[in-house]
Design an enzyme around this catalytic site. Sequence first.
Site, PDB file in Angstrom:
ATOM      1  N   VAL A   1       0.843  -1.200   0.000  1.00  0.00           N
ATOM      2  CA  VAL A   1       0.000   0.000   0.000  1.00  0.00           C
ATOM      3  C   VAL A   1       0.878   1.249   0.000  1.00  0.00           C
ATOM      4  CG1 VAL A   1      -1.793   1.269   1.231  1.00  0.00           C
ATOM      5  CG2 VAL A   1      -1.844  -1.236   1.189  1.00  0.00           C
ATOM      6  N   TYR A   2       1.826   1.300   0.900  1.00  0.00           N
ATOM      7  CA  TYR A   2       2.736   2.447   0.981  1.00  0.00           C
ATOM      8  C   TYR A   2       3.525   2.598  -0.319  1.00  0.00           C
ATOM      9  CZ  TYR A   2       6.627   5.373   2.559  1.00  0.00           C
ATOM     10  OH  TYR A   2       7.568   6.368   2.679  1.00  0.00           O
ATOM     11  N   ALA A   3       4.080   1.490  -0.820  1.00  0.00           N
ATOM     12  CA  ALA A   3       4.878   1.560  -2.040  1.00  0.00           C
ATOM     13  C   ALA A   3       4.044   2.078  -3.208  1.00  0.00           C
ATOM     14  CB  ALA A   3       5.465   0.182  -2.363  1.00  0.00           C
TER      15      ALA A   3
ATOM     16  N   SER B   1       1.578   4.182  -3.112  1.00  0.00           N
ATOM     17  CA  SER B   1       1.405   5.634  -2.990  1.00  0.00           C
ATOM     18  C   SER B   1       2.638   6.369  -3.488  1.00  0.00           C
ATOM     19  CB  SER B   1       1.094   6.017  -1.539  1.00  0.00           C
ATOM     20  OG  SER B   1       2.240   5.952  -0.702  1.00  0.00           O
TER      21      SER B   1
END
Length: 242
Positions: free
Chosen positions: A152-154, A156
């Site tokens: 999820v972070y990657a 973004s």
Amino acid sequence: MAKELEGKVAVVTGAASGIGLASTEAMLAAGARVVMVDRDDAALQVHRGRHGDAVIPLVIDLLDAKDCATLLPRVLELAGQLDILHANAGTYVGGDLVDSDTAAIDRMLNLNVNVVMKNVHDVLPHMIARKTGDIIVTSSLAAHFPTPWEPVYASSKWAINCFVQTVRRQVFKHGIRVGSISPGPVISALLADWPAEKLAEAKASGSLLEASEVAEVVKFMLTRPRGMTIRDVVMMPTNFDL
């Protein structure tokens, strides 16, 4: 020591701690006035007390759309101009996707992607009118590698990497430079959300960066001759291995 940013006004979001605070301090040392944007008023006041009038604290909840939209007018009211935007505020969701809370996903995508786009959108007319400006976005090493423990972070940061590269192509003709800084793991509050085993591994191997090291690269990007744009910098601890 040369004050390479003398006369400049910078805005740093997420400025009360971590990379944002280190970036603020680096730009102050280079002679800039810095509008520190954060939700944490108490922390901003501490930094104002430490650094004096060169720091202009500005409390904004960037996740509140109406409050977020006040950034540029309030900066102009307080400082009169805007030369540098360091869009740094962000948050983290790691771990397996199936274990992620969907509300946390929404919040992270809003702050890491939507808020950055809105902040840049709002400051561009001012910079275009002045025919100069610098925009730096805090991205991540995760923008350049499909990091398996943080999909999820990657995602973004991959989105923001595309945003930086496409917006740069639209606005360089106006004298505006746009770039991103993509550090590997930095010692900050965000690491508290890392998978425990990965954090322990990073600490044991000495493969973490200091926020001040990232800030020095930000300052380097800002102080190149105007005819040079540092579009993106990927920096990682020498010992770090994905």
